[in-house]
Design an enzyme around this catalytic site. Sequence first.
Site: not given
Ligand SMILES: *Cc1c(COP(=O)(O)O)cnc(C)c1O
Length: 376
Positions: A40, A93, A165, A190
Site C-alpha cells: 500500500r 466527465y 484531466d 482508458k
Molecule cells: C473514465 C473517466 C474518468 C474516471 O475514471 P475511472 O477509471 O472510470 O475511475 C475520469 N475522467 C475521464 C475524462 C474519464 O473518461
Amino acid sequence: MTQFHPKITPIYQTSVFTFEDLNELEAYFEQPGNQYMYSRFGNPNTDELAAEVNKLEGGAGAVVTSSGMSAILVAVLTYCQAGDHVLCAEEIYGGSASLLSQELTRIGIAVTFVPGDELYNLGNYVQDNTKLLLAETISNPLLQVLDIQKLAIETKRAGIKLVVDNTFASPIITKPLALGADMVMHSVTKYLSGHSDVTAGVVVCREEEDLKRAKQVVMTFGVNLSPFESWLGARGLKTLKLRMRQHSQGALEIARFLEQHPKVEQVWYPGLEQHPQHELAKVQGNGLYGGMLSFRIADDLETVNTFMQALQHIPFAPSLAGVTTSISHPLRTSHRSFSPEKLQKLNITLGVIRLSVGIEDGEELLADLEQALERV
Ligand SMILES: *Cc1c(COP(=O)(O)O)cnc(C)c1O
C-alpha cells in the site's frame, strides 16, 4: 537463490516485504526509494507505472491510484481541506461532477461549475478560499478543446492551481504540465492502459511538494493500485504512441464520413475544420486529434436503439479508449447524474452517440456504421 535477469519487470504479487532486522528497517525509513515495505506504501510495479507516466507527462513524479475517480479525489485532497472551494469546468466527465457536487461537498469542500466560455475569465468565480480549477484537455463527451496555456495564465493570475484531466488526449497529444498546469491526472483505465482490461488512475505533479502530499493521500486513504493492474498498465503504456496515431487516423476518417451522412445531424471532432477549436487543437495536439468523437442522430429512443442493435462489429460499452471500437451513450451512462436542464444546456441529448475509435482497419468500421445508419 539464483539471480535471474528478466527483460521486463516481473509482477511483485506480494502485500509485504521482509526485513533482516531493525537496521534494515531503519535504512528503509531513511531512504524509502531503495527498498519496499508494504505494497500500500509502494511496490515495484506501481512505481514502474508511475515513473513511466511521469516520463511521458514531464512531471516531478507521479503516483498511481485504484481508478480515475480516486485520482481526482487525490488531486483535490492534495490541495484542499474542509472550508475550501474548487472550480470545475461545466462540461466534464459525469463521475468527476458527482464526486465534487455530491460527495466532497458533504465533507466541506464546495464546488462551483464554470461554463466553457467563461473558463478564461475566472474573476467572477474565484473566492478567497478557492484552491483549484479542474478541467479536461479534451472534454467528455462533446470534445471541447481547452487552451491549457491560457488557462494556466488565468489560474496563476487568480492564485489557484490548475488540475488537468488529460484522459481523452493522453500525453502523446498534449502535455499540460509543459503548458503551465500544476497537476495532471488520468483515468489509466482508458488510453494509457488501452486494452479495456484495467481500472486504474494516475496523478502527475509538477512540484515535488505536491507529489509528497499526493503520495500521502494515496497511502492513508488506501486508494493504491494493485501490482497486477500496475503491471498491465505499464505493459499497455509501451504501445501508447503507436495506438494514439492509429486511433487519431481512424477517428478522422470516420468523422469525415459521418459529417457528410444525411442521417447524422452533427459531429464533434477536433480534427474537423468546422470544429470551433480546430486551430487550437492542431497546435496543442501535435497534429493528432485523438480517437474520441461524438455525433447526433435523431433525438428519439427507437432510433438510438435501432442504431445500436444494427451495429455488427461495434458494441455499446460504456467506456472508451480500447483497441477495439465501441460506442457509448453519454445521456444514459457517463452523464446520467446531470440534471435535465444541464444536459440540455450542454447539448447532450438523447441522439448523441459517443464513438471510441479503436485501431482496426477503417473500412470495416465505416461499412458497419453505414449499414446501421441505413436502418434508422
Ligand atoms: C473514465 C473517466 C474518468 C474516471 O475514471 P475511472 O477509471 O472510470 O475511475 C475520469 N475522467 C475521464 C475524462 C474519464 O473518461
